[in-house]
Scaffold this motif. Structure first.
Motif, PDB file in Angstrom:
ATOM      1  N   LYS A 256      71.453  12.268  77.100  1.00 14.79           N
ATOM      2  CA  LYS A 256      70.016  11.991  77.150  1.00 14.79           C
ATOM      3  C   LYS A 256      69.237  13.166  76.574  1.00 14.79           C
ATOM      4  CE  LYS A 256      66.413  10.177  80.184  1.00 14.79           C
ATOM      5  NZ  LYS A 256      66.070   9.741  81.557  1.00 14.79           N
TER       6      LYS A 256
ATOM      7  N   ASP B 297      75.803  -2.197  76.829  1.00 18.92           N
ATOM      8  CA  ASP B 297      74.817  -1.170  76.499  1.00 18.92           C
ATOM      9  C   ASP B 297      74.978  -0.817  75.028  1.00 18.92           C
ATOM     10  OD1 ASP B 297      73.942  -1.116  79.097  1.00 18.92           O
ATOM     11  OD2 ASP B 297      75.132   0.640  79.665  1.00 18.92           O
TER      12      ASP B 297
ATOM     13  N   TYR C 226      68.928   8.645  73.612  1.00 20.38           N
ATOM     14  CA  TYR C 226      70.310   9.057  73.833  1.00 20.38           C
ATOM     15  C   TYR C 226      71.025   9.285  72.504  1.00 20.38           C
ATOM     16  CZ  TYR C 226      69.369   7.422  78.556  1.00 20.38           C
ATOM     17  OH  TYR C 226      68.817   7.255  79.796  1.00 20.38           O
TER      18      TYR C 226
ATOM     19  N   TYR D 245      69.685  -0.134  74.805  1.00 19.97           N
ATOM     20  CA  TYR D 245      69.346  -1.354  75.521  1.00 19.97           C
ATOM     21  C   TYR D 245      70.591  -1.948  76.176  1.00 19.97           C
ATOM     22  CZ  TYR D 245      65.260  -1.208  72.391  1.00 19.97           C
ATOM     23  OH  TYR D 245      64.142  -0.822  71.692  1.00 19.97           O
ATOM     24  N   CYS D 246      70.394  -2.530  77.346  1.00 18.97           N
ATOM     25  CA  CYS D 246      71.440  -3.347  77.946  1.00 18.97           C
ATOM     26  C   CYS D 246      71.161  -4.787  77.535  1.00 18.97           C
ATOM     27  CB  CYS D 246      71.436  -3.209  79.463  1.00 18.97           C
ATOM     28  SG  CYS D 246      72.656  -4.273  80.278  1.00 18.97           S
TER      29      CYS D 246
ATOM     30  N   THR E 270      67.841  -4.694  80.110  1.00 24.82           N
ATOM     31  CA  THR E 270      67.290  -3.419  80.565  1.00 24.82           C
ATOM     32  C   THR E 270      66.924  -2.572  79.358  1.00 24.82           C
ATOM     33  OG1 THR E 270      68.747  -3.460  82.511  1.00 24.82           O
ATOM     34  CG2 THR E 270      67.708  -1.352  81.958  1.00 24.82           C
TER      35      THR E 270
ATOM     36  N   TYR F 222      66.543   1.254  78.726  1.00 24.14           N
ATOM     37  CA  TYR F 222      66.768   2.530  79.386  1.00 24.14           C
ATOM     38  C   TYR F 222      65.701   3.541  78.994  1.00 24.14           C
ATOM     39  CZ  TYR F 222      71.300   0.666  80.749  1.00 24.14           C
ATOM     40  OH  TYR F 222      72.298  -0.088  81.287  1.00 24.14           O
ATOM     41  N   ASP F 223      65.252   4.283  79.977  1.00 26.95           N
ATOM     42  CA  ASP F 223      64.214   5.281  79.755  1.00 26.95           C
ATOM     43  C   ASP F 223      64.772   6.454  78.953  1.00 26.95           C
ATOM     44  OD1 ASP F 223      61.727   6.631  80.105  1.00 26.95           O
ATOM     45  OD2 ASP F 223      62.685   7.859  81.643  1.00 26.95           O
TER      46      ASP F 223
END
Length: 247
Positions: A141, A229, A188, A206-207, A182, A184-185
């Motif tokens: 991250k 993911d 990455y 993204y999921c 989802t 993700y914040d």
């Protein structure tokens, strides 16, 4: 991924190994230890300096790329940690730590005298850095501003990117459609560049939810979904995918 690196979704490949031991032979623990030390001493980490002569970058991603650079016939022939050894050896040669001739000579030397002891090693600073790495890890991250092209509930298409060295995109998801489950914040990285595959720099992840019937029509169980993911480089709007197909 290329066939020898990702067999998910394919049939008729024989029985799946059910080996549950992490290490089957003693030498495998040494290969794992070498890899762990290389990751801990990798030059991009903000950890205390050591007298180690290892001065380049090595991550899990580099290990995967190294193993997958093996000839496909060798890949299927070798055991799991033999693939690791092949990737690590190739890395040391490519980065000038040892030549192929020197490695071959040392190999023959130890083959001719299996009782020969390996050189003594050990340095407190190196040991401490390895321990610190094992505690802190190396998070992918990054504190980078990125834009998100998709939101939860969006229908998306998965690209079929050209992969040469390594990819994080399963073969059975290419050219398929799914729904964003989802976002993700943050951003990455993959810790190393995958070349034309397009992953490396920090980007959204993204999921994506897939319906198995869309992936394997007429050959799935009912009442479940598959989640993956995926880096944003692999994801596009359905309209973009349709335009490419039309072209």
């Amino acid at each position: 991924m290329k066939l020898q690196h990702y067999l998910g979704g394919l049939e008729g490949l024989g029985p799946v190994s059910t080996e549950t031991r992490v290490f089957v032979e003693t030498w495998e623990t040494r290969i794992f230890g070498i890899h762990t030390a290389m990751m801990a001493l990798s030059s991009q980490l903000p950890l205390p300096p050591t007298p180690s002569k290892f001065t380049t970058v090595w991550t899990w991603a580099d290990l995967r790329k190294g193993a997958e650079s093996l000839n496909p016939f060798d890949y299927f022939k070798f055991r799991y940690y033999e693939k690791w050894l092949g990737g690590i050896s190739g890395y040391f040669i490519d980065n000038g730590y040892i030549t192929a001739d020197e490695l071959d000579a040392l190999t023959e030397e130890y083959y001719s005298d299996p009782s020969k002891s390996v050189p003594a090693a050990g340095d407190a600073a190196i040991d401490n850095r390895v321990v610190q790495y094992l505690v802190e890890g190396d998070s992918p991250k990054r504190d980078t501003n990125v834009s998100f092209d998709f939101a939860v509930g969006d229908l998306v298409s998965i690209k079929n990117v050209p992969s040469i060295e390594h990819t994080r995109l399963p073969g059975f998801l290419r050219n398929k459609s799914g729904t964003v489950e989802t976002v993700y914040d943050g951003a990455y990285v993959y810790l190393c560049d995958t070349g034309t595959d397009g992953v490396g720099a920090a980007m959204p992840v993204y999921c994506i939810r897939f319906e198995p019937e869309d992936l394997w029509p007429g050959n799935t169980e009912k009442n479940f979904s598959l989640y993956a993911d995926l880096y944003s480089h692999y994801v596009e709007a359905p309209a973009a995918a349709s335009a490419k197909q039309a072209a």
